[in-house]
Design an enzyme around this catalytic site. Structure first.
Site: not given
Length: 472
Positions: A44-45, A84, A88, A137, A139, A162, A227, A279-280, A300
């Site tokens: 994540d991130d 996010c 996803r 996660k 989301h 998140s 994240h 995810d990004n 992001k």
């Protein structure tokens, strides 16, 4: 009597052949007819420049680097969105999130979620006899009808959105409630300790793999880190040159190592496809609690390379050539159709992605030269075709002042501005030199692609799942 003996002899021979077919060679079972296991590890991130194999000299990631050495590393892999939820949604469904009404991030106030009419990777694999689990996660909507077990997952252990959507957010948009930790459909805890979350999710994953080692399984492990809010266990806190952010990444790297080691111990590594990505790109406004996009521009929340080009590594010993690198343009939209290709399944609905399984076998394989669209909400801000990336005029997020120690800095989501701009990513991955004037035909072609695609999104999309909430 003679016929009976012949039948018994034939039966014996057939049984012997079947017995030979499941014997071991050098301690490894021949599993020619067994369906491959699938594991998706989704950070994540995590930024493009946060792994050793992608150029980081601050964060040690030996296990992920080894996974790249044992498999294939992609240089030009994109997620479908720079935040996010839409990212996803595309990973799970193979379509741009705007097609299914999830183009914006959902939170605890949202009434939207993934529609039951949309098929996920888990839906496809479950109907093919796979055991399916999600640890981490989700989301994609937090109401009961939107949760993982309604979308093909047999087991769920994790959080609905998140970790920063909780009461301890340093600058909340509203009063967040306690964040729930679920096991299947029940809340078992509130505000789980972020310092132990990676360890707990890894333990759940390992237990699941061991329990299902003799069956085909699909495990989706979307780590809630790195994240914000950041955390790391005592084992990793203070270990990295990149502070707490690096510690969190190192712990994810450890997790990857534990999973690979378990597969080897269980002798199912060669029958398991592992995919690792993010995810990004990095949330740059958080300063020392954010990652790095390397040489790529922005992060992001933007449609520049730093927002959507992320690490992508795949491994399956004996199938994917070790130590290989693929420079082809591929994306998270391609994950679902690739998995269906590998498991010999057919698509039941039209999607945007394509199978890249041929690239897993040969990184130079010929593939369809398909355009990739960079979307912000329902608007296309850029398109890439081959080496060319065209931005159409739009405003974008800039960080005016970086934060620190878990506090966000000052970011302006509309502070930057770009006009009609063409980049040759083959020689300018940093998106620094506009060559639009030198290539007017390319600009014209890519502009038309965007117009056609935006029309197609309007024409061929369906709403997200919606719940009705009575408000007094």
């Amino acid at each position: 009597m003679i016929q009976g003996n012949r039948n018994r002899i034939a039966a014996f021979c057939l049984g012997f052949v079947m017995w030979i077919g499941i014997q071991t060679i050098d301690g490894k079972e021949i599993q020619e007819n067994r369906k491959p296991n699938i594991i998706i590890l989704f950070a994540d991130d995590l930024g493009y420049g946060d792994l050793g194999c992608y150029g980081s000299n601050l964060i040690e990631t030996p296990h992920i680097d080894q996974m790249a050495m044992a498999g294939m590393q992609f240089t030009d892999f994109y997620v479908s969105a720079a935040s996010c939820t839409p990212s996803r949604a595309s990973l799970m469904t193979g379509v741009y999130a705007a097609r299914i009404g999830l183009e914006k991030v959902v939170d605890d106030l949202s009434t939207k979620g993934l529609s039951s009419e949309v098929l996920t990777i888990a839906n496809y694999l479950k109907q093919d006899g796979y055991k399916t689990a999600l640890f981490g996660k989700w989301h994609l909507g937090h109401h009961p009808e939107f949760m993982p077990r309604q979308h093909g997952f047999d087991e769920f252990f994790g959080i609905p959105y998140s970790m920063d959507m909780w009461p301890f957010h340093p600058k909340p948009s509203h009063n967040y409630p306690a964040i729930p930790l679920y096991h299947n459909d029940e809340v078992i805890e509130y505000n789980p300790d972020v310092n132990t979350l990676t360890q707990r999710l890894t333990a759940k994953t390992l237990d699941y793999i061991k329990a299902n080692k003799d069956e085909a399984f699909f495990v989706y492990l979307p780590y809630p880190l790195p994240h914000v809010p950041l955390g790391a266990s005592k084992q990793f806190k203070g270990k990295s040159k990149a502070g707490l952010y690096g510690d969190a990444v190192m712990e994810i790297d450890w997790s990857v190592g534990q999973i690979v080691q378990a597969l080897k111990k269980l002798k199912i590594e060669e029958n398991t496809l592992i995919l690792f990505s993010s995810d990004n790109g990095p949330w740059l406004s958080y300063g020392d609690h954010a990652g790095s996009a390397g040489e790529l521009r922005e992060g992001k929340g933007t449609t520049f390379e730093g927002g959507q080009r992320v690490p992508f590594i795949v491994s399956m010993p004996g199938t994917i050539p070790p130590g290989s690198t693929c420079t082809k343009l591929v994306s998270s939209l391609d994950v679902l159709p690739t998995i269906l290709d590998i498991t010999n399944q057919s698509l039941l609905k039209t999607i945007d992605g394509k199978s890249i399984y041929p690239l897993f076998l040969n990184p130079q394989a010929e593939t369809v030269n398909q355009a990739f669209y960079f979307m912000n909400g329902r608007r296309v801000e850029a398109v890439r075709l081959g080496q060319w990336k065209l931005h159409v005029p739009h405003r974008y997020r800039v960080v005016n002042k970086v934060g620190g120690n878990g506090q966000p800095g000052n970011q302006d989501n509309f502070g930057g501005s770009i006009g009609l701009t063409l980049y040759n990513l083959e020689i300018d991955a940093a998106e620094s030199k506009n060559v639009a004037h030198q290539h007017p035909k390319v600009v014209e072609e890519l502009t038309q692609l965007i117009l056609d695609f935006e029309y197609d999104i309007i024409k061929n999309s369906r709403p997200a799942g919606i719940i009705k909430i009575e408000r007094w």
